[in-house]
Design an enzyme around this catalytic site. Structure first.
Site, mmCIF file in Angstrom:
data_model
loop_
_atom_site.group_PDB
_atom_site.id
_atom_site.type_symbol
_atom_site.label_atom_id
_atom_site.label_comp_id
_atom_site.label_asym_id
_atom_site.label_seq_id
_atom_site.Cartn_x
_atom_site.Cartn_y
_atom_site.Cartn_z
ATOM 1 N N ASP A 1 -32.088 0.972 51.698
ATOM 2 C CA ASP A 1 -32.718 1.602 52.853
ATOM 3 C C ASP A 1 -34.234 1.419 52.750
ATOM 4 O O ASP A 1 -34.746 1.048 51.692
ATOM 5 C CB ASP A 1 -32.378 3.089 52.883
ATOM 6 C CG ASP A 1 -30.895 3.325 53.126
ATOM 7 O OD1 ASP A 1 -30.240 2.430 53.683
ATOM 8 O OD2 ASP A 1 -30.408 4.408 52.751
ATOM 9 N N GLU B 1 -23.465 -2.834 69.303
ATOM 10 C CA GLU B 1 -23.660 -3.578 68.056
ATOM 11 C C GLU B 1 -22.335 -4.170 67.576
ATOM 12 O O GLU B 1 -21.337 -3.470 67.474
ATOM 13 C CB GLU B 1 -24.231 -2.621 66.996
ATOM 14 C CG GLU B 1 -24.480 -3.281 65.661
ATOM 15 C CD GLU B 1 -25.225 -2.362 64.686
ATOM 16 O OE1 GLU B 1 -26.105 -1.604 65.118
ATOM 17 O OE2 GLU B 1 -24.907 -2.416 63.488
ATOM 18 N N TYR C 1 -27.964 -3.444 48.875
ATOM 19 C CA TYR C 1 -27.916 -2.621 50.091
ATOM 20 C C TYR C 1 -29.015 -1.571 49.939
ATOM 21 O O TYR C 1 -28.856 -0.594 49.218
ATOM 22 C CB TYR C 1 -26.542 -1.936 50.118
ATOM 23 C CG TYR C 1 -26.075 -1.312 51.415
ATOM 24 C CD1 TYR C 1 -26.953 -0.904 52.413
ATOM 25 C CD2 TYR C 1 -24.715 -1.111 51.629
ATOM 26 C CE1 TYR C 1 -26.474 -0.329 53.579
ATOM 27 C CE2 TYR C 1 -24.232 -0.530 52.791
ATOM 28 C CZ TYR C 1 -25.124 -0.140 53.762
ATOM 29 O OH TYR C 1 -24.644 0.440 54.907
ATOM 30 N N ARG D 1 -22.430 6.579 50.395
ATOM 31 C CA ARG D 1 -23.656 6.787 51.175
ATOM 32 C C ARG D 1 -23.522 8.004 52.096
ATOM 33 O O ARG D 1 -24.514 8.597 52.480
ATOM 34 C CB ARG D 1 -23.939 5.560 52.063
ATOM 35 C CG ARG D 1 -24.343 4.301 51.313
ATOM 36 C CD ARG D 1 -24.357 3.104 52.260
ATOM 37 N NE ARG D 1 -25.203 3.280 53.425
ATOM 38 C CZ ARG D 1 -26.522 3.120 53.446
ATOM 39 N NH1 ARG D 1 -27.152 2.777 52.353
ATOM 40 N NH2 ARG D 1 -27.213 3.310 54.554
ATOM 41 N N ARG E 1 -20.913 0.304 67.106
ATOM 42 C CA ARG E 1 -21.656 1.478 67.575
ATOM 43 C C ARG E 1 -22.524 1.112 68.770
ATOM 44 O O ARG E 1 -22.775 -0.072 69.035
ATOM 45 C CB ARG E 1 -22.489 2.099 66.458
ATOM 46 C CG ARG E 1 -23.418 1.126 65.752
ATOM 47 C CD ARG E 1 -24.125 1.812 64.585
ATOM 48 N NE ARG E 1 -25.048 0.888 63.923
ATOM 49 C CZ ARG E 1 -25.861 1.197 62.938
ATOM 50 N NH1 ARG E 1 -25.901 2.417 62.459
ATOM 51 N NH2 ARG E 1 -26.654 0.298 62.401
ATOM 52 N N ARG F 1 -22.975 -9.767 55.724
ATOM 53 C CA ARG F 1 -22.569 -9.537 57.108
ATOM 54 C C ARG F 1 -23.839 -9.523 57.942
ATOM 55 O O ARG F 1 -24.924 -9.133 57.473
ATOM 56 C CB ARG F 1 -21.880 -8.176 57.269
ATOM 57 C CG ARG F 1 -20.540 -8.122 56.634
ATOM 58 C CD ARG F 1 -19.531 -9.032 57.271
ATOM 59 N NE ARG F 1 -18.958 -8.451 58.484
ATOM 60 C CZ ARG F 1 -18.026 -9.038 59.208
ATOM 61 N NH1 ARG F 1 -17.589 -10.257 58.874
ATOM 62 N NH2 ARG F 1 -17.528 -8.457 60.277
ATOM 63 N N ARG G 1 -19.009 17.396 54.424
ATOM 64 C CA ARG G 1 -19.498 18.779 54.296
ATOM 65 C C ARG G 1 -18.486 19.779 54.837
ATOM 66 O O ARG G 1 -17.823 19.516 55.844
ATOM 67 C CB ARG G 1 -20.819 18.942 55.061
ATOM 68 C CG ARG G 1 -21.921 18.018 54.604
ATOM 69 C CD ARG G 1 -23.289 18.536 55.042
ATOM 70 N NE ARG G 1 -24.311 17.540 54.765
ATOM 71 C CZ ARG G 1 -24.835 16.727 55.681
ATOM 72 N NH1 ARG G 1 -24.438 16.791 56.943
ATOM 73 N NH2 ARG G 1 -25.752 15.854 55.333
HETATM 74 N N1 UDP Z 1 -18.572 4.072 58.140
HETATM 75 C C1 UDP Z 1 -17.361 4.234 58.813
HETATM 76 N N2 UDP Z 1 -17.348 4.939 59.978
HETATM 77 C C2 UDP Z 1 -18.452 5.473 60.521
HETATM 78 C C3 UDP Z 1 -19.680 5.305 59.845
HETATM 79 C C4 UDP Z 1 -19.707 4.578 58.663
HETATM 80 O O1 UDP Z 1 -16.334 3.737 58.377
HETATM 81 O O2 UDP Z 1 -18.358 6.085 61.593
HETATM 82 C C5 UDP Z 1 -18.572 3.298 56.866
HETATM 83 C C6 UDP Z 1 -18.853 1.822 57.095
HETATM 84 O O3 UDP Z 1 -18.114 1.073 56.169
HETATM 85 C C7 UDP Z 1 -20.331 1.733 56.773
HETATM 86 C C8 UDP Z 1 -20.487 2.740 55.646
HETATM 87 O O4 UDP Z 1 -19.569 3.788 55.990
HETATM 88 O O5 UDP Z 1 -20.705 0.451 56.374
HETATM 89 C C9 UDP Z 1 -21.870 3.295 55.463
HETATM 90 O O6 UDP Z 1 -22.302 3.850 56.688
HETATM 91 P P1 UDP Z 1 -23.850 3.933 57.098
HETATM 92 O O7 UDP Z 1 -23.938 4.707 58.349
HETATM 93 O O8 UDP Z 1 -24.617 4.393 55.919
HETATM 94 O O9 UDP Z 1 -24.160 2.395 57.396
HETATM 95 P P2 UDP Z 1 -25.494 1.708 57.986
HETATM 96 O O10 UDP Z 1 -26.240 2.710 58.798
HETATM 97 O O11 UDP Z 1 -26.249 1.206 56.780
HETATM 98 O O12 UDP Z 1 -24.936 0.604 58.811
#
Ligand code: UDP
Length: 385
Positions: free
Chosen positions: A352, A302, A350, A173, A281, A251, A177
């Site tokens: 969006d 969160e 999963y 996902r 976060r 989860r 870069r």
């Molecule tokens: N992830 C991580 N560190 C970060 C951000 C994301 O390890 O700082 C991993 C984590 O396993 C997460 C996945 O990457 O579930 C996908 O991140 P995304 O931000 O797409 O998750 P969402 O916003 O759907 O919670």
């Protein structure tokens, strides 16, 4: 005139109701067990601060499909918003997703793109051909150091298991870069509805043929099937079948709310990657509407945990045992008559917002066409499981 029942007033149910009401001579009842519409995308003004809050966590609309972007923009006004997430790790703040700035910050270098690429290539595990797990995907593309810092701890907290047990698709996902682009998403269309997502869903449902009933939980019964020409179910598929094959793993997340004066963290989202920090976060919601002015602020820590009976399911875990169980549920669903299953929970994927909306639009078209052709309506959206 046809009579339809839709269980669930999130994006799937609302887009479907909107499309059926426009194209078919029908009446539609749409029920939701919560006291509000818009499901997990629900937004509302916080009473204390006046800030528009995303009650179930941050939602930033982004898509690569112009037709989906045009569709949502034809209903309410969106303002451009670029999600620029920061990460905190061992007392330092870094840029995300992993980009040239992150690499230079983390390794204390001043690489140009080609130098950074070579450097990361040296770190990458070249023995991995086709990454099977989250961990292998990370080791192949960013190497051990960046993986341990930004992904290992966060992912363990988020998913409650070792990243080696998770599919590679979860990490796919996120972009990596070798330039200074810190847009969290790759999709070209990105924004936030000026008055929040609830208004968007309200407008989708605003039609004389549609009746919304809140605080009404759906339980399948033969009587319901007699009363309606078709039922569309957008809740969890295992709940529909009374968990007869077991419970699918999810989860869930919980939020700790705080208010303060001024600006708490200067950004909408900061990820906490250390595994000794209990939350994943912190989101400060006034930064999702930079066009508004607020003296006070509201932010949420969160936390992620296993889902129990009382919790709202968020992230489908899709471990091997879940996928096996899902096939049993899909088979049971395939043999139902006059019932369709759509959306994140009913397909256990999963997804969006833009996936959900796109799929509901396609599904509506297929359903309407089946009606015209006199063929059997689709049970699921036309996707791989
Ligand atoms: N992830 C991580 N560190 C970060 C951000 C994301 O390890 O700082 C991993 C984590 O396993 C997460 C996945 O990457 O579930 C996908 O991140 P995304 O931000 O797409 O998750 P969402 O916003 O759907 O919670």
């Amino acid at each position: 005139m046809k009579k339809y029942l839709i269980a669930g007033a999130g994006f799937s149910g609302a887009v479907l109701a909107n499309q059926l009401s426009k194209n078919i001579d029908c009446v539609i009842d749409i029920w939701d067990e919560r006291d509000h519409i818009a499901g997990n995308c629900h937004t509302k003004r916080d009473e204390e601060t006046g800030v528009m809050i995303h009650q179930y966590g941050p939602h930033i609309f982004n898509t690569d499909k112009k037709e989906i972007w045009d569709f949502v923009n034809s209903i309410v006004e969106f303002k451009p918003f670029i999600n620029r997430v920061k990460a905190k790790y061992k007392g330092n703040i870094y840029s995300l997703p992993v980009n040239l700035h992150t690499i230079n910050q983390f390794f204390n270098k001043s690489f140009n793109p080609a130098e950074a690429k070579d450097f990361i290539n040296e770190q990458a595990d070249k023995t991995i051909d086709e990454p099977q797990s989250f961990e292998e995907q990370a080791m192949k593309f960013i190497g051990k150091d960046l993986y341990k810092a930004f992904f290992y701890g966060y992912t363990k907290k988020q998913w409650g298991c070792e990243p080696s047990e998770l599919p590679a698709s979860i990490l796919k996902r996120l972009p990596v870069r070798f330039n200074y682009d810190d847009n969290y998403y790759n999709n070209p269309y990105q924004g936030i509805p000026v008055n929040g997502y609830t208004e968007l869903v309200e407008k989708l449902l605003d039609h004389p043929k549609i009746t919304v009933t809140l605080n009404k939980k759906f339980h399948f019964s033969e009587e319901l099937l007699q009363q309606y020409d078709h039922i569309f179910y957008t809740g969890p598929i295992d709940a529909f079948f009374n968990y007869q094959f077991g419970k699918l793993g999810y989860r869930t997340v919980t939020f700790e709310k705080h208010t303060a004066d001024g600006d708490h963290q200067g950004n909408a989202v900061i990820n906490y990657c250390d595994d000794n920090v209990p939350y994943t976060r912190v989101h400060e919601h006034k930064h999702f509407t930079p066009w508004e002015q607020h003296d006070k602020t509201v932010y949420f820590k969160e936390f992620s945990k296993e889902t129990t009976e009382q919790d709202i399911p968020y992230y489908p875990k899709r471990l091997q045992q879940d996928k096996t169980m899902l096939l049993q549920y899909r088979e049971a669903a395939g043999s139902t008559e006059k019932i369709s299953f759509l959306g994140r929970l009913a397909t256990y994927r999963y997804m969006d917002m833009h996936h959900v909306i796109g799929e509901a639009l396609d599904f509506s078209k297929a359903f309407i066409q089946a009606g015209l052709a006199g063929t059997r309506p689709p049970v699921f959206p036309n996707t791989e499981n």
